[in-house]
Design an enzyme around this catalytic site. Structure first.
Site, PDB file in Angstrom:
ATOM      1  N   SER A   1       0.851  -1.188   0.000  1.00 38.90           N
ATOM      2  CA  SER A   1       0.000   0.000   0.000  1.00 38.90           C
ATOM      3  C   SER A   1       0.886   1.236   0.000  1.00 38.90           C
ATOM      4  O   SER A   1       2.011   1.203   0.521  1.00 38.90           O
ATOM      5  CB  SER A   1      -0.899   0.017   1.249  1.00 38.90           C
ATOM      6  OG  SER A   1      -1.537   1.268   1.402  1.00 38.90           O
TER       7      SER A   1
ATOM      8  N   TYR B   1      -1.681  -0.236  10.505  1.00 44.29           N
ATOM      9  CA  TYR B   1      -1.788  -0.593   9.091  1.00 44.29           C
ATOM     10  C   TYR B   1      -0.569  -0.091   8.328  1.00 44.29           C
ATOM     11  O   TYR B   1       0.060  -0.830   7.556  1.00 44.29           O
ATOM     12  CB  TYR B   1      -3.064   0.000   8.500  1.00 44.29           C
ATOM     13  CG  TYR B   1      -3.274  -0.336   7.044  1.00 44.29           C
ATOM     14  CD1 TYR B   1      -3.827  -1.551   6.662  1.00 44.29           C
ATOM     15  CD2 TYR B   1      -2.919   0.574   6.032  1.00 44.29           C
ATOM     16  CE1 TYR B   1      -4.024  -1.864   5.324  1.00 44.29           C
ATOM     17  CE2 TYR B   1      -3.110   0.271   4.699  1.00 44.29           C
ATOM     18  CZ  TYR B   1      -3.659  -0.944   4.351  1.00 44.29           C
ATOM     19  OH  TYR B   1      -3.841  -1.249   3.021  1.00 44.29           O
TER      20      TYR B   1
END
Length: 256
Positions: free
Chosen positions: A146, A159
Site C-alpha cells: 500500500s 496498518y
C-alpha cells in the site's frame, strides 16, 4: 524479437484473500492471462463465486480454506495446492485488513490482528511456497502492499507499519531467494473501489480529499491493479525483483 511474453499459460498461481474485492479481481485476471488459480480465504461461499468466474474462462480453480496466520494451516494449504496442481509458479499475497484506530487508542488485540493478517500471513505463505518454488526451479511472489507503507496516511499507524514492513520484507526476500530463481516484488495501491471502500468513497467530502491528493484525479478501478500484477507474474518482468510498483494515480510522487 523484443516484445516479452505477458502470458501465463500452463502456470499455477495461488492468491490469498481471493474471495472478494482486489483478491477476486487478481485471481480472475491471472486466469484471463492463462493461469490455473488456487484461491485461498476463510469463507468458502466467497471462494465459490471466484472459482465460478475462473472456470468460465476455461481455467482450473482450486479452492482451499485456511487461516493464513496459522503456520500449520498455511503449510497444509500450500502442500494441498502443490499436490493437486503439481507445482506453484506464482504466489500473490493479497490477504489484508485494517482497523482505523488513532494511535493513542490502539489496543494490543488490534496490533496483533493487523500485523498477523497483513504481515505474518504473507511471510508464512511466502516461506511455504518458496520451498516448493526452490525445488521446481523458481517462481514469482507478489505482495499487495500500500502507499500507506511509504507515505504517512490517516489509515492508522498499525496498518501503515504493517505495509512498510511488508515492503521491506519484499526486498529482503528478493535478495535471499534470487539465487533460487524466485523473484519477489510488491504492488502498492492507493484507494481502489472495492466492497470494503465503497462506503468511504460514497462520502463526497472524503472522496474529495482523496482526489485532491491524486494527480490523476480519480480512484483506482480493479482492472488497474490486474495489469501490474500480471506483469510482475510474467516473463515480461524477468529482470525485476525487490521492487515496489506503486499503482496510485501518482499520489506517492506528490505526497501531501
Amino acid at each position: 524479437m523484443y516484445l516479452p511474453n505477458f502470458r501465463l499459460d500452463n502456470q499455477i498461481a495461488l492468491v490469498t484473500g481471493a474471495g472478494r474485492g482486489i483478491g477476486r479481481a487478481l485471481a480472475i485476471g491471472l486466469a484471463e492471462a492463462g493461469a490455473d488459480v488456487a484461491i485461498l480465504a476463510r469463507t468458502a461461499a466467497d471462494l465459490e463465486i471466484t472459482a465460478a468466474e475462473i472456470r468460465k474462462l476455461g481455467r482450473t480453480a482450486y479452492i482451499v480454506r485456511a487461516d493464513l496466520t496459522n503456520r500449520e494451516d498455511v503449510e497444509r494449504a500450500v502442500q494441498t495446492v502443490a499436490e493437486q496442481a503439481g507445482r506453484i509458479d506464482i504466489l500473490v499475497n493479497n490477504a489484508g485488513m485494517n482497523i482505523r484506530s488513532q494511535a493513542l487508542d490502539v489496543t494490543d488485540d488490534e496490533w496483533e490482528t493487523i500485523m498477523q493478517t497483513n504481515l505474518k500471513s504473507a511471510f508464512l505463505m511466502s516461506q511455504a511456497a518458496a520451498r516448493h518454488m526452490k525445488d521446481s526451479g523458481g517462481g514469482r511472489i507478489i505482495n499487495i502492499a500500500s502507499v500507506a507503507g511509504a507515505v504517512a496516511l490517516r489509515t492508522g499507524v498499525v496498518y501503515g507499519a504493517s505495509k512498510a514492513a511488508l515492503m521491506h520484507m519484499t526486498r529482503v526476500l528478493s535478495l535471499e531467494w534470487a539465487k533460487h530463481g524466485i523473484r519477489v516484488n510488491a504492488v502498492g495501491p492507493w484507494y481502489f473501489r472495492t466492497p470494503l471502500t465503497e462506503k468511504l468513497l460514497d462520502n463526497e467530502e472524503y472522496l474529495g480529499e482523496i482526489l485532491d491528493r491524486t494527480p490523476m484525479k480519480r480512484v483506482g478501478e480493479l482492472p488497474d491493479l490486474v495489469g501490474p500484477t500480471v506483469f510482475l507474474a510474467s516473463e515480461a518482468s524477468a529482470y525485476v525483483t525487490g521492487q515496489v510498483l506503486m499503482v496510485d494515480g501518482g499520489m506517492s510522487v506528490y505526497g501531501f
